[in-house]
Design a protein around this motif. Structure first.
Motif, PDB file in Angstrom:
ATOM      1  N   ILE A 139     -64.496   0.413  38.040  1.00 54.73           N
ATOM      2  CA  ILE A 139     -63.837   1.235  37.019  1.00 54.73           C
ATOM      3  C   ILE A 139     -64.583   1.227  35.702  1.00 54.73           C
ATOM      4  CG2 ILE A 139     -62.331  -0.579  36.144  1.00 54.73           C
ATOM      5  CD1 ILE A 139     -61.361   3.078  36.823  1.00 54.73           C
ATOM      6  N   GLU A 140     -65.389   0.172  35.450  1.00 53.57           N
ATOM      7  CA  GLU A 140     -66.122   0.088  34.187  1.00 53.57           C
ATOM      8  C   GLU A 140     -67.123   1.233  34.051  1.00 53.57           C
ATOM      9  OE1 GLU A 140     -65.438  -2.467  36.086  1.00 53.57           O
ATOM     10  OE2 GLU A 140     -64.080  -3.574  34.744  1.00 53.57           O
ATOM     11  N   GLN A 141     -67.582   1.790  35.168  1.00 47.10           N
ATOM     12  CA  GLN A 141     -68.517   2.905  35.100  1.00 47.10           C
ATOM     13  C   GLN A 141     -67.851   4.185  34.610  1.00 47.10           C
ATOM     14  OE1 GLN A 141     -70.053   2.048  39.359  1.00 47.10           O
ATOM     15  NE2 GLN A 141     -71.771   3.076  38.350  1.00 47.10           N
ATOM     16  N   VAL A 142     -66.549   4.248  34.706  1.00 45.47           N
ATOM     17  CA  VAL A 142     -65.825   5.464  34.331  1.00 45.47           C
ATOM     18  C   VAL A 142     -65.527   5.487  32.834  1.00 45.47           C
ATOM     19  CG1 VAL A 142     -63.808   6.887  34.850  1.00 45.47           C
ATOM     20  CG2 VAL A 142     -64.795   5.431  36.641  1.00 45.47           C
ATOM     21  N   VAL A 143     -65.342   4.311  32.260  1.00 42.70           N
ATOM     22  CA  VAL A 143     -64.923   4.224  30.857  1.00 42.70           C
ATOM     23  C   VAL A 143     -65.879   4.956  29.921  1.00 42.70           C
ATOM     24  CG1 VAL A 143     -64.496   2.633  28.942  1.00 42.70           C
ATOM     25  CG2 VAL A 143     -63.586   2.127  31.238  1.00 42.70           C
TER      26      VAL A 143
END
Length: 793
Positions: free
Chosen positions: A445-449
């Motif tokens: 999910i960190e790639q989406v932030v």
């Protein structure tokens, strides 16, 4: 034609056979009627002649007639087939009989005694007999009745001789008349033959079939036709006369003629078929060639179709040549149409998969691509992220600048989204001002932030459309899954939930979905359902908190507070369900219930003499913008015959600033009717004097959170004092909420606060206890217990 001729011929043969059967029955009925009539006539004449022979008119003793009949009984049996004799006088007393008198014979004798004329009938009991009853007079004019029953044996043999048919008298149980019951033979011209013949008929044929059309039976290599003629019906039996005719020759003739007809039809058919084949063969071959070529048109192989030779070498063109030319022309037309269809199909695919306004893929493309991305999770061993975007306050742009400007803003929003996504990702318009972005090959999910933050940054920049500048932010919900069992629609739903969480927290931010969000949504849905049920079941009620003038302690109003007594959860606080339902359609329905109940309470207050007491009604944001509100209030004023001045409408600051222009317009419309307005919870919202000055507000209510801490917190005290002074300068009324102590009351009174409400005087009073409260706590409109207030100076 051959089949038609054959069918007509066979039907004619069947009709002849049917006519033969009908004729036999008709002749049998005539013969039966003729011979039974002759038998009755002979016996009647014998009885009358016998009376003359014995000189009955010269004797009065009935025993003379009885003795004479006794002597003649044997002769009557032999010559007239008489079975039984009965002699009765005019009183119906039996003078002589060869057997007992049953009910049917008694009934016939009664008819003769009543009408004084001979009577006869066919009489069936155990056997079928013919009954003849003749009245006689003696020398004194006394009436005697002679009744005789005769066997039908002579009648049956006479009919046998006339019709050359075998005849039998049979009976069958009346209860089983339509079943396959066996016949009981009473008499037959050939008993052995008739018994064997009837035992061979099919048992699935009922008596009604016999009577309607007769029955044909093959027996001992011959064909017989059985017809039944009804004789009589008793309480438990039915009696028939059976006619049996040998129809072997007729049937053989029928079969021979049927065979000849069918053979003729077959020969005609074969001859015509051969003729048609030789005449139609050339045409058939050409039709087959054309039919085998036509599927090429369906396969869109137009050039190959035109290479097939469809026309023959003829001097004159026939109809098939015209069809071949038409098919060739059709191939050219279909080829051109196919090209146009392919072009239109491509255009329709673009329309079906892309949004016409923004050019982004639409919901159809989203569903298609998202399913592919989810299906690839197991193959690529990476996850899929879905970002659900909604433009904040976009409706204001449409309402204030029109839909044309709104469409241009959506186009610019789409362009900014294109900048933020890679060519391998998908950005699409979901509908209205909602957009969805699908990110594939995401490991965590960190790639989406960063992408979400980039989108938020893009929308921080103003959007220029012509001479107008718009500041439109967006709320983003993010859902991520790296599970192969993930469902596309579930990802979109989760992102949608997270987006609303971001919007509820002020917008212009992103939120990542987690299970607590779903629980809150589920709780909201459950609460909305329970509210509708609670309304239907009458679980809601109102409590009224008194409002008193600070200086005089005169009762000046009540604030209506909603209460919910849940049957399982008990009393539910408004703070638990009002915020959840604030913007739902159920709040409108609940709000209208509250308004109507307030009118009923105000009407009761007016009747009790409190004509100057107002009822304050809290309006939710969704209730206030409902276009039906004004008409509803007008209808209630007319129904209850109350002035609008009896009511005060309370609005929160948050409700007002959502659409100030619409709020002012609605307030002015309602104020023209006579309603007054109060701003509730003042100081907790925007607290802008600019919009308060513009709005037709009458009352400002200081929030209880400031009153609670006014004596301990100097800042709260200063806020209250300055608010009172400011509001008084604007010419408005000040109400302090949450007053719970005499010190708070004294301080507010010293600073000229107009009205107070709080637990110091009374907790909210349930509506069913209001009458008792008025009797015990209010006298002449004033508070009975005057709290001590120290005044300075």
């Amino acid at each position: 034609m051959s089949i038609g001729i054959s069918t007509m011929s066979l039907n004619r043969l069947k009709q002849e056979f049917r006519d033969f059967q009908i004729e036999k029955v008709t002749q049998g009925q005539k013969q039966l009627a003729m011979h039974t009539a002759a038998q009755r006539e002979r016996l009647s004449l014998w009885i009358e002649s016998f009376a003359d022979v014995i000189a009955l008119n010269q004797h009065s003793n009935p025993s003379t007639l009885a003795d004479a009949l006794f002597r003649q009984y044997d002769g009557l049996q032999m010559n007239h087939a008489v079975e039984n004799i009965w002699l009765l006088d005019s009183q119906g007393e039996l003078k002589y009989s060869t057997t007992e008198v049953d009910a049917e014979i008694n009934q016939a004798i009664s008819k003769v005694l009543e009408k004084h004329e001979p009577y006869s009938q066919l009489y069936c009991n155990e056997v079928c007999l013919q009954l003849v009853v003749v009245p006689l007079l003696n020398d004194k004019g006394e009436l005697f009745v002679v009744a005789m029953s005769m066997s039908l044996t002579d009648v049956v043999f006479a009919i046998n001789q006339s019709l050359k048919s075998e005849i039998a008298v049979v009976n069958v149980s009346a209860d089983n008349a339509d079943d396959d019951s066996h016949f009981n033979f009473l008499f037959a011209t050939n008993m052995v033959f008739m018994t064997d013949l009837f035992q061979s008929y099919p048992k699935d044929i009922s008596i009604s079939d016999f009577k309607d059309a007769g029955l044909e039976i093959d027996y001992q290599q011959k064909s017989y036709l059985i017809n039944l003629m009804h004789l009589a019906t008793t309480s438990d039996k039915q009696f028939y006369l059976a006619l049996v005719d040998d129809v072997s020759s007729i049937k053989q003739q029928y079969k021979q003629q049927a065979f000849e007809f069918l053979l003729s039809a077959l020969l005609i058919f074969i001859a015509l078929a051969v003729l048609v084949y030789f005449v139609a063969s050339p045409f058939t071959n050409r039709i087959l060639t054309l039919s085998s070529a036509l599927p090429l048109l369906a396969k869109r192989e137009f050039e190959q179709f035109r290479q097939i030779r469809l026309k023959g070498k003829r001097m004159l063109a026939d109809e098939l040549d015209i069809v071949a030319d038409a098919a060739t022309d059709l191939s050219y037309e279909l080829e051109q149409l196919n090209i146009e269809v392919e072009q239109k199909t491509q255009e329709l695919e673009n329309i079906a998969m892309y949004d016409l306004l923004t050019g982004l893929p639409n919901r159809n493309m989203l569903n298609y691509q998202l399913k592919k991305a989810v299906a690839n999770i197991g193959i690529a061993k990476t996850g899929v992220a879905v970002l659900f975007l909604d433009l904040d306050d976009f409706k204001k742009v449409n309402d204030s600048h029109g839909h044309g400007e709104g469409d241009k803003l959506l186009i610019e929003a789409a362009n900014r989204l294109r900048i933020c996504v890679k060519h391998t990702d998908l950005a699409c318009r979901f509908g209205g001002d909602e957009f969805v972005i699908v990110l594939s090959h995401i490991t965590n999910i960190e790639q989406v932030v960063p992408i979400a933050e980039e989108i938020l940054e893009q929308f921080k920049q103003p959007i220029r459309i012509g001479s107008s500048v718009f500041y439109v932010s967006t709320s983003i919900g993010i859902a991520f899954s790296d599970e192969e069992i993930a469902k596309p629609e579930q990802l979109i739903s989760r992102a949608d939930i997270a987006m609303y969480e971001a919007k509820d927290n002020g917008g212009a931010q992103y939120h990542i979905y987690h299970t607590d969000m779903y629980q809150r949504v589920a709780h909201r849905v459950m609460m909305e359902t329970e509210v509708r049920q609670a309304l239907a079941k009458g679980q809601f009620s109102l409590s009224l908190q008194p409002q008193l003038q600070t200086a005089t302690k005169k009762l000046c109003g009540f604030e209506a507070l909603l209460r919910w007594n849940h049957p399982e959860k008990g009393m539910i606080s408004p703070d638990d369900f009002i915020p959840i339902l604030e913007n739902s359609e159920h709040m409108v329905e609940l709000g209208y219930w509250v308004i109507r109940r307030c009118f009923e309470i105000s009407s009761n207050l007016q009747r009790s003499g409190l004509t100057d007491v107002t009822v304050s009604i809290n309006l939710s944001a969704v209730q206030f913008i409902d276009f039906n509100l004004t008409n509803y209030l007008k209808a209630l004023l007319e129904e209850f015959q109350l002035p609008a001045s009896c009511f005060e409408l309370e609005l929160t600051e948050q409700t007002l600033v959502k659409d100030i222009e619409r709020a002012i317009e609605c307030m002015q419309e309602l104020r023209s009717i006579g309603f007054s307005f109060a701003i509730d919870d003042f100081g907790t919202g925007y607290s802008s004097l600019a919009y308060i000055k513009k709005m037709p507000v009458d009352v400002i209510k200081i929030d209880k959170s400031f009153v609670f801490g006014m004596l301990e917190n100097h800042a709260d005290y200063q806020i209250i004092m300055s608010t009172i002074a400011m509001v008084k300068n604007l010419g408005l009324v000040v109400v302090a909420e949450g007053v719970e102590s005499s010190a708070q009351l004294r301080s507010l009174a010293e600073n000229d606060c107009d009205i107070i409400q709080g637990y110091y005087f009374s907790k909210p009073i349930p509506e069913h206890d209001l009458a008792e409260f008025l009797d015990t706590r209010i006298a002449n409109g004033y508070w009975k217990i005057q709290p001590a207030v120290c005044k300075i100076g």
